[in-house]
Design an enzyme around this catalytic site. Sequence first.
Site, mmCIF file in Angstrom:
data_model
loop_
_atom_site.group_PDB
_atom_site.id
_atom_site.type_symbol
_atom_site.label_atom_id
_atom_site.label_comp_id
_atom_site.label_asym_id
_atom_site.label_seq_id
_atom_site.Cartn_x
_atom_site.Cartn_y
_atom_site.Cartn_z
ATOM 1 N N ASP A 265 25.353 -5.725 -27.703
ATOM 2 C CA ASP A 265 25.420 -7.059 -28.251
ATOM 3 C C ASP A 265 24.000 -7.632 -27.907
ATOM 4 O O ASP A 265 23.226 -7.221 -27.821
ATOM 5 C CB ASP A 265 26.425 -7.642 -27.587
ATOM 6 C CG ASP A 265 27.230 -9.052 -28.056
ATOM 7 O OD1 ASP A 265 27.571 -8.779 -29.247
ATOM 8 O OD2 ASP A 265 26.830 -10.161 -27.537
ATOM 9 N N ALA B 117 37.579 -6.250 -26.436
ATOM 10 C CA ALA B 117 37.204 -6.419 -25.168
ATOM 11 C C ALA B 117 35.559 -6.919 -25.239
ATOM 12 O O ALA B 117 35.031 -7.015 -26.362
ATOM 13 C CB ALA B 117 37.122 -5.034 -24.394
ATOM 14 N N LYS B 118 35.175 -7.718 -24.451
ATOM 15 C CA LYS B 118 33.802 -8.030 -24.220
ATOM 16 C C LYS B 118 33.105 -7.887 -22.876
ATOM 17 O O LYS B 118 34.054 -8.261 -21.960
ATOM 18 C CB LYS B 118 33.505 -9.278 -24.945
ATOM 19 C CG LYS B 118 32.220 -9.688 -25.637
ATOM 20 C CD LYS B 118 32.060 -9.196 -26.788
ATOM 21 C CE LYS B 118 30.673 -9.448 -27.252
ATOM 22 N NZ LYS B 118 30.817 -8.805 -28.858
ATOM 23 N N GLY B 119 31.895 -7.677 -22.757
ATOM 24 C CA GLY B 119 31.623 -7.876 -21.355
ATOM 25 C C GLY B 119 30.182 -8.517 -21.509
ATOM 26 O O GLY B 119 29.734 -8.668 -22.349
ATOM 27 N N VAL C 129 35.937 -8.496 -20.051
ATOM 28 C CA VAL C 129 37.124 -8.913 -20.147
ATOM 29 C C VAL C 129 37.751 -8.053 -21.192
ATOM 30 O O VAL C 129 37.427 -7.648 -22.160
ATOM 31 C CB VAL C 129 37.166 -10.358 -20.952
ATOM 32 C CG1 VAL C 129 38.581 -10.958 -21.334
ATOM 33 C CG2 VAL C 129 36.478 -11.446 -19.869
#
Length: 420
Positions: A150, A109-111, A64
Amino acid sequence: MVLAVKSEKNFLGDVLKQFDEVADILGIDPGLRDFLKTPKRTVIVSIPIRMDSGEVKVFTGYRVQHNNARGPFKGGIRYHPEADLDEVTALAILMTWKTAVVDIPFGGAKGAVKCDPRYMSKSEIERLTRRYTAEIVDVIGPHVDIPAPDVYTDSQIMAWIMDTYSQLKGAPTPEVVTGKPVNLGGCEGREEATAYGVSVCVREAAKRYGITFKGASVAIQGFGNVGSNAAKILYEWGTKIVAVSDSEGGIYDPNGLNPFKVLEHKKKAGTVKGYPEAENISNRELLELDVDFLIPAAIERQITEENAGNVKAKVIVEGANGPTTSKADEILAEKGVKVIPDILANAGGVTVSYLEWVQNLQRFNLTRQEVLKRLDDKMVKAFNEVLEYSERYEVAPRKGALILAVHRVAEAVKFLGIWP
Ligand code: NAD
């Protein structure tokens, strides 16, 4: 389409609600408000993997990309069985605010991949990582979106992402990810960067709130990367670490613990509990100790409406993401407990990721001392700016940090304009 808030209780709901409160304070108009709430791009991919057993399993991956008005998208990738789109979206939005608070030229953003790497072999995780990278290869890149580690992802996984991207693009591209092994362009000091930033916040909060830093008492929940490194740094800087804990429980010595010795004990025993020179306590007891500083550095939602009334710490410095619920925040504010919020306190990691990216782009290396000096300066500046906003708007530092961040991003969007 603007994101719908499913429930006031969910994580994404909380993040959007906090944004709306700040947008009201800043008088942001409805159009810009919708723009700032909505991710620029959401990618959902299928990741078919041949498992070691020979069977094929299909995993779901997300990336995202929330906002890139201030620079390329930036944010970690987590591998977790409970990852879902709402959580990844909420974390992507928080990354936009975090990079803005410390004023580094990135967006948010993050995945995630929905999987449980604890039950996968190393080669299955490698195949998963490479296929996930191949599926998102056209939406990431050194000037587009730079992933990082992460939950349950590490420097080895970043090396596989770098290699897959480089193979597909035909050129070595270390600057496509941060948090790499140091011999592949990773940054000296990245390991302890988040803890270092937390420690700077403790030092600056002591100055700001009139607490004598040397000998100040500190309790730390969580003894992993953030907690144990913060304990070591703050011990070396002269504070008294009176309690630490992990998921098994905690230990307490009012005269102060030596975290280096506690770490040796944890390596042998698997937990801090049972450390011979201290009393065993529960995690709940640790959170309620009468100390100058409490550092939650474990997991989210630890200080809640059930225990906030019993917190006796003068200042809470949030090493973990989201350790305090919004109800607990209200109780702490009424009691006069100061809270240095996560988007400021734990931003040391992403700040050093920024230094890693800059070094990779320019093919040079900073020493550990140089990295920590730059990090220290960035954290002090951000700390003072957050406190200034908090005083100017007469709100707690958490809201002050968010006002500062949203203001910076909104201004960038206004200058860029809406194209076409
Ligand atoms: P980690 O896995 O290295 O350590 C987590 C620690 O918390 C471990 O000691 C574990 O035993 C303990 N723990 C787990 N559940 C617990 C519980 N219920 N009660 C008490 N202790 C418990 O993780 P980390 O990298 O140190 O991250 C800790 C927190 O900091 C997370 O919220 C993470 O999102 C946040 N954070 C980390 C970084 C980073 O650079 N590592 C950056 C920003 C934010």
